[in-house]
Motif scaffolding. Structure first.
Motif, PDB file in Angstrom:
ATOM      1  N   TYR A  60      21.447  28.730  21.472  1.00 58.38           N
ATOM      2  CA  TYR A  60      20.148  28.195  21.056  1.00 58.38           C
ATOM      3  C   TYR A  60      19.544  29.075  19.961  1.00 58.38           C
ATOM      4  CZ  TYR A  60      15.215  27.021  21.138  1.00 58.38           C
ATOM      5  OH  TYR A  60      13.941  26.670  20.748  1.00 58.38           O
ATOM      6  N   ILE A  61      19.536  30.387  20.167  1.00 56.10           N
ATOM      7  CA  ILE A  61      18.986  31.306  19.167  1.00 56.10           C
ATOM      8  C   ILE A  61      19.808  31.249  17.885  1.00 56.10           C
ATOM      9  CG2 ILE A  61      18.554  33.754  18.649  1.00 56.10           C
ATOM     10  CD1 ILE A  61      17.867  34.032  21.708  1.00 56.10           C
ATOM     11  N   HIS A  62      21.126  31.189  18.013  1.00 52.39           N
ATOM     12  CA  HIS A  62      22.011  31.075  16.840  1.00 52.39           C
ATOM     13  C   HIS A  62      21.623  29.864  16.004  1.00 52.39           C
ATOM     14  CE1 HIS A  62      25.594  29.905  14.565  1.00 52.39           C
ATOM     15  NE2 HIS A  62      25.977  31.173  14.639  1.00 52.39           N
ATOM     16  N   GLN A  63      21.444  28.730  16.644  1.00 53.27           N
ATOM     17  CA  GLN A  63      21.108  27.508  15.911  1.00 53.27           C
ATOM     18  C   GLN A  63      19.772  27.639  15.202  1.00 53.27           C
ATOM     19  OE1 GLN A  63      21.492  24.768  19.169  1.00 53.27           O
ATOM     20  NE2 GLN A  63      23.582  24.231  18.605  1.00 53.27           N
ATOM     21  N   ARG A  64      18.769  28.210  15.880  1.00 55.07           N
ATOM     22  CA  ARG A  64      17.447  28.349  15.276  1.00 55.07           C
ATOM     23  C   ARG A  64      17.451  29.386  14.150  1.00 55.07           C
ATOM     24  NH1 ARG A  64      18.234  25.047  17.940  1.00 55.07           N
ATOM     25  NH2 ARG A  64      16.951  23.546  18.996  1.00 55.07           N
ATOM     26  N   LEU A  65      18.222  30.429  14.306  1.00 53.98           N
ATOM     27  CA  LEU A  65      18.304  31.470  13.287  1.00 53.98           C
ATOM     28  C   LEU A  65      19.125  31.014  12.085  1.00 53.98           C
ATOM     29  CD1 LEU A  65      17.525  34.356  12.528  1.00 53.98           C
ATOM     30  CD2 LEU A  65      19.442  35.167  13.904  1.00 53.98           C
ATOM     31  N   SER A  66      20.069  30.135  12.304  1.00 52.96           N
ATOM     32  CA  SER A  66      20.915  29.627  11.214  1.00 52.96           C
ATOM     33  C   SER A  66      20.144  28.780  10.214  1.00 52.96           C
ATOM     34  CB  SER A  66      22.050  28.753  11.774  1.00 52.96           C
ATOM     35  OG  SER A  66      22.991  29.507  12.456  1.00 52.96           O
ATOM     36  N   ASP A  67      19.306  27.898  10.708  1.00 52.57           N
ATOM     37  CA  ASP A  67      18.702  26.859   9.878  1.00 52.57           C
ATOM     38  C   ASP A  67      18.068  27.372   8.584  1.00 52.57           C
ATOM     39  OD1 ASP A  67      18.374  24.059   9.556  1.00 52.57           O
ATOM     40  OD2 ASP A  67      16.262  24.267  10.106  1.00 52.57           O
ATOM     41  N   PRO A  68      17.231  28.420   8.622  1.00 55.09           N
ATOM     42  CA  PRO A  68      16.608  28.870   7.378  1.00 55.09           C
ATOM     43  C   PRO A  68      17.584  29.476   6.359  1.00 55.09           C
ATOM     44  CG  PRO A  68      15.424  29.728   9.282  1.00 55.09           C
ATOM     45  CD  PRO A  68      16.692  29.126   9.781  1.00 55.09           C
ATOM     46  N   PHE A  69      18.810  29.768   6.788  1.00 56.80           N
ATOM     47  CA  PHE A  69      19.760  30.430   5.907  1.00 56.80           C
ATOM     48  C   PHE A  69      20.849  29.502   5.373  1.00 56.80           C
ATOM     49  CE2 PHE A  69      17.711  33.757   8.295  1.00 56.80           C
ATOM     50  CZ  PHE A  69      17.335  34.608   7.282  1.00 56.80           C
ATOM     51  N   VAL A  70      20.810  28.237   5.755  1.00 60.65           N
ATOM     52  CA  VAL A  70      21.762  27.269   5.204  1.00 60.65           C
ATOM     53  C   VAL A  70      21.537  27.208   3.693  1.00 60.65           C
ATOM     54  CG1 VAL A  70      22.438  24.835   5.136  1.00 60.65           C
ATOM     55  CG2 VAL A  70      21.952  25.930   7.325  1.00 60.65           C
ATOM     56  N   GLY A  71      22.589  27.406   2.925  1.00 65.88           N
ATOM     57  CA  GLY A  71      22.496  27.395   1.472  1.00 65.88           C
ATOM     58  C   GLY A  71      22.126  28.744   0.865  1.00 65.88           C
ATOM     59  N   LYS A  72      21.684  29.701   1.691  1.00 67.99           N
ATOM     60  CA  LYS A  72      21.320  31.033   1.209  1.00 67.99           C
ATOM     61  C   LYS A  72      22.350  32.083   1.588  1.00 67.99           C
ATOM     62  CE  LYS A  72      16.304  30.714   1.804  1.00 67.99           C
ATOM     63  NZ  LYS A  72      15.186  31.380   2.473  1.00 67.99           N
ATOM     64  N   PHE A  73      23.114  31.794   2.615  1.00 64.06           N
ATOM     65  CA  PHE A  73      24.028  32.790   3.174  1.00 64.06           C
ATOM     66  C   PHE A  73      25.349  32.119   3.498  1.00 64.06           C
ATOM     67  CE2 PHE A  73      25.912  34.554   7.072  1.00 64.06           C
ATOM     68  CZ  PHE A  73      26.160  35.851   6.663  1.00 64.06           C
ATOM     69  N   GLU A  74      26.431  32.732   3.069  1.00 69.63           N
ATOM     70  CA  GLU A  74      27.762  32.243   3.417  1.00 69.63           C
ATOM     71  C   GLU A  74      28.429  33.297   4.283  1.00 69.63           C
ATOM     72  OE1 GLU A  74      30.339  30.554   0.513  1.00 69.63           O
ATOM     73  OE2 GLU A  74      28.638  29.900  -0.707  1.00 69.63           O
TER      74      GLU A  74
END
Length: 129
Positions: A90-104
């Protein structure tokens, strides 16, 4: 491989109502240290893996939304078995969202429950399900 790790902590209450969980079937508390590690093969043109300040701010907001919560009464977890592994994803999913397109790269979320027990979830940065 490059990496950046950030940390926070939460205290939650929940129950795990299945025989597998023995005494944890009843309502109980848990305190977790949250470790989130961003890993990448390369650094950005600014020579960073990820903006640490932004990552900390996002993790702090997620932690604040969970801290002191009774997950059994939280609509976000209705019908869910809120194991440590489940909460890590759950935390992984929430933490991922703002970094889509910014972090590979990959993100590993580890929940440390005690000096001898921890669980987590690791995967690529991806939009929340």
């Amino acid at each position: 491989m490059y990496f950046v790790t950030i940390r926070d902590h939460i205290m939650i209450a929940h129950s795990l109502p299945r025989p597998t969980f023995g005494p944890a079937q009843g309502l109980h508390g848990a305190t977790y240290t949250i470790e989130a590690t961003f890993t990448s093969e390369e650094v950005t043109e600014d020579q960073i893996v990820v903006d640490i300040g932004e990552a900390r701010d996002v993790l702090r907001a997620i932690a604040a939304s969970l801290d002191y919560a009774n997950l059994d009464e939280d609509a976000r977890f209705s019908g869910a078995l809120t194991t440590t592994e489940y909460l890590a994803r759950y935390i992984h999913q929430r933490l991922s969202d703002p970094f889509v397109g910014k972090f590979e790269g990959r993100l590993r979320v580890n929940l440390i429950e005690s000096p001898v027990a921890e669980a987590g979830y690791e995967g690529p940065i991806s939009r929340a399900m």
